[in-house]
Design a protein around this motif. Structure first.
Motif, mmCIF file in Angstrom:
data_model
loop_
_atom_site.group_PDB
_atom_site.id
_atom_site.type_symbol
_atom_site.label_atom_id
_atom_site.label_comp_id
_atom_site.label_asym_id
_atom_site.label_seq_id
_atom_site.Cartn_x
_atom_site.Cartn_y
_atom_site.Cartn_z
ATOM 1 N N LEU A 27 0.822 -1.214 0.000
ATOM 2 C CA LEU A 27 0.000 0.000 0.000
ATOM 3 C C LEU A 27 0.852 1.259 0.000
ATOM 4 C CD1 LEU A 27 -2.891 -1.032 2.394
ATOM 5 C CD2 LEU A 27 -2.979 -0.757 -0.088
ATOM 6 N N LEU A 28 1.951 1.247 0.731
ATOM 7 C CA LEU A 28 2.850 2.397 0.719
ATOM 8 C C LEU A 28 3.466 2.596 -0.664
ATOM 9 C CD1 LEU A 28 4.669 1.970 4.145
ATOM 10 C CD2 LEU A 28 2.966 3.701 3.540
ATOM 11 N N PHE A 29 3.758 1.500 -1.337
ATOM 12 C CA PHE A 29 4.377 1.560 -2.656
ATOM 13 C C PHE A 29 3.421 2.153 -3.694
ATOM 14 C CE2 PHE A 29 5.361 -0.529 -6.755
ATOM 15 C CZ PHE A 29 6.611 0.024 -6.968
ATOM 16 N N ILE A 30 2.147 1.785 -3.655
ATOM 17 C CA ILE A 30 1.200 2.235 -4.678
ATOM 18 C C ILE A 30 0.343 3.407 -4.229
ATOM 19 C CG2 ILE A 30 1.091 -0.044 -5.747
ATOM 20 C CD1 ILE A 30 -1.780 -0.242 -4.552
ATOM 21 N N ASN A 31 0.570 3.927 -3.042
ATOM 22 C CA ASN A 31 -0.283 4.974 -2.493
ATOM 23 C C ASN A 31 -0.373 6.208 -3.385
ATOM 24 O OD1 ASN A 31 -1.995 5.844 -0.396
ATOM 25 N ND2 ASN A 31 -0.370 7.145 0.382
ATOM 26 N N PRO A 34 -2.831 7.062 -7.812
ATOM 27 C CA PRO A 34 -3.937 7.839 -8.398
ATOM 28 C C PRO A 34 -3.661 9.331 -8.586
ATOM 29 C CG PRO A 34 -4.664 6.631 -6.437
ATOM 30 C CD PRO A 34 -3.182 6.527 -6.505
ATOM 31 N N GLU A 35 -2.578 9.857 -8.032
ATOM 32 C CA GLU A 35 -2.321 11.294 -8.104
ATOM 33 C C GLU A 35 -2.115 11.773 -9.537
ATOM 34 O OE1 GLU A 35 0.835 12.404 -5.476
ATOM 35 O OE2 GLU A 35 -0.154 11.482 -3.752
ATOM 36 N N GLY A 36 -2.756 12.872 -9.880
ATOM 37 C CA GLY A 36 -2.578 13.469 -11.195
ATOM 38 C C GLY A 36 -3.372 12.814 -12.306
ATOM 39 N N LEU A 37 -4.241 11.886 -11.979
ATOM 40 C CA LEU A 37 -5.054 11.226 -13.004
ATOM 41 C C LEU A 37 -6.463 11.816 -12.980
ATOM 42 C CD1 LEU A 37 -3.908 7.564 -12.365
ATOM 43 C CD2 LEU A 37 -3.057 9.144 -14.087
ATOM 44 N N HIS A 38 -7.077 11.895 -14.149
ATOM 45 C CA HIS A 38 -8.391 12.527 -14.264
ATOM 46 C C HIS A 38 -9.516 11.502 -14.363
ATOM 47 C CE1 HIS A 38 -6.335 16.320 -14.814
ATOM 48 N NE2 HIS A 38 -5.570 15.736 -15.726
ATOM 49 N N SER A 39 -9.311 10.357 -13.772
ATOM 50 C CA SER A 39 -10.320 9.305 -13.748
ATOM 51 C C SER A 39 -10.393 8.768 -12.331
ATOM 52 C CB SER A 39 -9.944 8.162 -14.708
ATOM 53 O OG SER A 39 -9.842 8.651 -16.023
ATOM 54 N N SER A 40 -11.413 7.993 -12.069
ATOM 55 C CA SER A 40 -11.562 7.395 -10.741
ATOM 56 C C SER A 40 -10.630 6.204 -10.602
ATOM 57 C CB SER A 40 -13.003 6.956 -10.526
ATOM 58 O OG SER A 40 -13.861 8.071 -10.620
ATOM 59 N N THR A 41 -10.150 5.997 -9.385
ATOM 60 C CA THR A 41 -9.248 4.886 -9.096
ATOM 61 C C THR A 41 -9.741 4.160 -7.860
ATOM 62 O OG1 THR A 41 -7.387 6.177 -9.902
ATOM 63 C CG2 THR A 41 -6.859 4.248 -8.598
ATOM 64 N N ARG A 42 -9.696 2.857 -7.912
ATOM 65 C CA ARG A 42 -9.974 2.043 -6.738
ATOM 66 C C ARG A 42 -8.802 1.115 -6.519
ATOM 67 N NH1 ARG A 42 -16.330 0.755 -6.177
ATOM 68 N NH2 ARG A 42 -16.990 2.875 -6.652
ATOM 69 N N GLN A 64 -7.515 7.705 -21.619
ATOM 70 C CA GLN A 64 -6.334 7.163 -22.285
ATOM 71 C C GLN A 64 -5.056 7.800 -21.750
ATOM 72 O OE1 GLN A 64 -6.403 4.505 -24.522
ATOM 73 N NE2 GLN A 64 -4.255 4.570 -23.942
ATOM 74 N N GLU A 65 -5.089 9.108 -21.488
ATOM 75 C CA GLU A 65 -3.930 9.781 -20.896
ATOM 76 C C GLU A 65 -3.590 9.163 -19.537
ATOM 77 O OE1 GLU A 65 -4.480 14.000 -20.586
ATOM 78 O OE2 GLU A 65 -4.863 14.203 -22.738
ATOM 79 N N GLY A 66 -4.634 8.873 -18.756
ATOM 80 C CA GLY A 66 -4.416 8.237 -17.463
ATOM 81 C C GLY A 66 -3.775 6.869 -17.597
ATOM 82 N N LEU A 67 -4.182 6.109 -18.605
ATOM 83 C CA LEU A 67 -3.594 4.792 -18.832
ATOM 84 C C LEU A 67 -2.123 4.911 -19.233
ATOM 85 C CD1 LEU A 67 -6.564 3.041 -20.663
ATOM 86 C CD2 LEU A 67 -5.815 2.714 -18.294
ATOM 87 N N HIS A 68 -1.805 5.916 -20.057
ATOM 88 C CA HIS A 68 -0.415 6.152 -20.424
ATOM 89 C C HIS A 68 0.411 6.556 -19.197
ATOM 90 C CE1 HIS A 68 -0.846 5.523 -24.661
ATOM 91 N NE2 HIS A 68 -1.731 6.492 -24.792
ATOM 92 N N THR A 69 -0.175 7.395 -18.344
ATOM 93 C CA THR A 69 0.509 7.814 -17.120
ATOM 94 C C THR A 69 0.786 6.621 -16.228
ATOM 95 O OG1 THR A 69 -0.532 9.993 -17.227
ATOM 96 C CG2 THR A 69 0.352 9.308 -15.096
ATOM 97 N N LEU A 70 -0.187 5.712 -16.102
ATOM 98 C CA LEU A 70 0.005 4.507 -15.297
ATOM 99 C C LEU A 70 1.115 3.634 -15.894
ATOM 100 C CD1 LEU A 70 -3.645 3.466 -14.437
ATOM 101 C CD2 LEU A 70 -1.922 4.392 -12.905
ATOM 102 N N ALA A 71 1.154 3.519 -17.194
ATOM 103 C CA ALA A 71 2.200 2.710 -17.827
ATOM 104 C C ALA A 71 3.575 3.305 -17.554
ATOM 105 C CB ALA A 71 1.942 2.621 -19.337
ATOM 106 N N GLN A 72 3.693 4.633 -17.567
ATOM 107 C CA GLN A 72 4.971 5.272 -17.249
ATOM 108 C C GLN A 72 5.319 5.066 -15.791
ATOM 109 O OE1 GLN A 72 4.235 9.300 -18.456
ATOM 110 N NE2 GLN A 72 4.788 8.913 -20.583
ATOM 111 N N TRP A 73 4.334 5.179 -14.890
ATOM 112 C CA TRP A 73 4.558 4.969 -13.461
ATOM 113 C C TRP A 73 5.058 3.547 -13.207
ATOM 114 C CZ3 TRP A 73 2.627 1.558 -9.890
ATOM 115 C CH2 TRP A 73 2.818 1.872 -8.544
ATOM 116 N N GLU A 74 4.463 2.612 -13.912
ATOM 117 C CA GLU A 74 4.833 1.195 -13.744
ATOM 118 C C GLU A 74 6.265 0.935 -14.201
ATOM 119 O OE1 GLU A 74 3.551 -3.143 -15.560
ATOM 120 O OE2 GLU A 74 2.356 -1.387 -16.023
ATOM 121 N N ALA A 75 6.717 1.661 -15.210
ATOM 122 C CA ALA A 75 8.049 1.419 -15.777
ATOM 123 C C ALA A 75 9.166 1.981 -14.909
ATOM 124 C CB ALA A 75 8.130 2.042 -17.171
ATOM 125 N N ILE A 76 8.821 2.811 -13.939
ATOM 126 C CA ILE A 76 9.853 3.421 -13.089
ATOM 127 C C ILE A 76 10.444 2.395 -12.151
ATOM 128 C CG2 ILE A 76 10.245 5.105 -11.245
ATOM 129 C CD1 ILE A 76 8.203 6.885 -12.599
#
Length: 76
Positions: A27-31, A34-42, A64-76
């Motif tokens: 939870l600390l790792f993924i906390n 959701p920041e900076g995304l324009h969609s709902s997150t659960r 789609q922008e949010g999905l791209h942002t998540l993909a970049q976050w995941e690659a870090i």
């Protein structure tokens, strides 16, 4: 096959499995996910769900922008 073992492989990143701290560390790792995304997150356990009601092409682009942002976050 039964009785055989897999080869040893180095693990370069992870959350320890089977410990009391594992859920907290995860939870600390993924906390900040959701920041900076324009969609709902659960966030629940080891799942992340992104969703947005699509009423226009703009909504589709924001999702789609949010999905791209998540993909970049995941690659870090």
């Amino acid at each position: 096959m039964e009785g055989e073992s897999s080869e040893v492989a180095p693990v370069v990143s992870c959350v320890p499995q089977g410990s009391v701290l594992s859920p907290l560390l995860f939870l600390l790792f993924i906390n900040d996910l959701p920041e900076g995304l324009h969609s709902s997150t659960r966030l629940f356990a080891d799942n992340c769900i992104r969703y947005r009601q699509i009423k226009s092409a703009h909504d589709q682009c924001l999702l789609q922008e949010g999905l791209h942002t998540l993909a970049q976050w995941e690659a870090i």
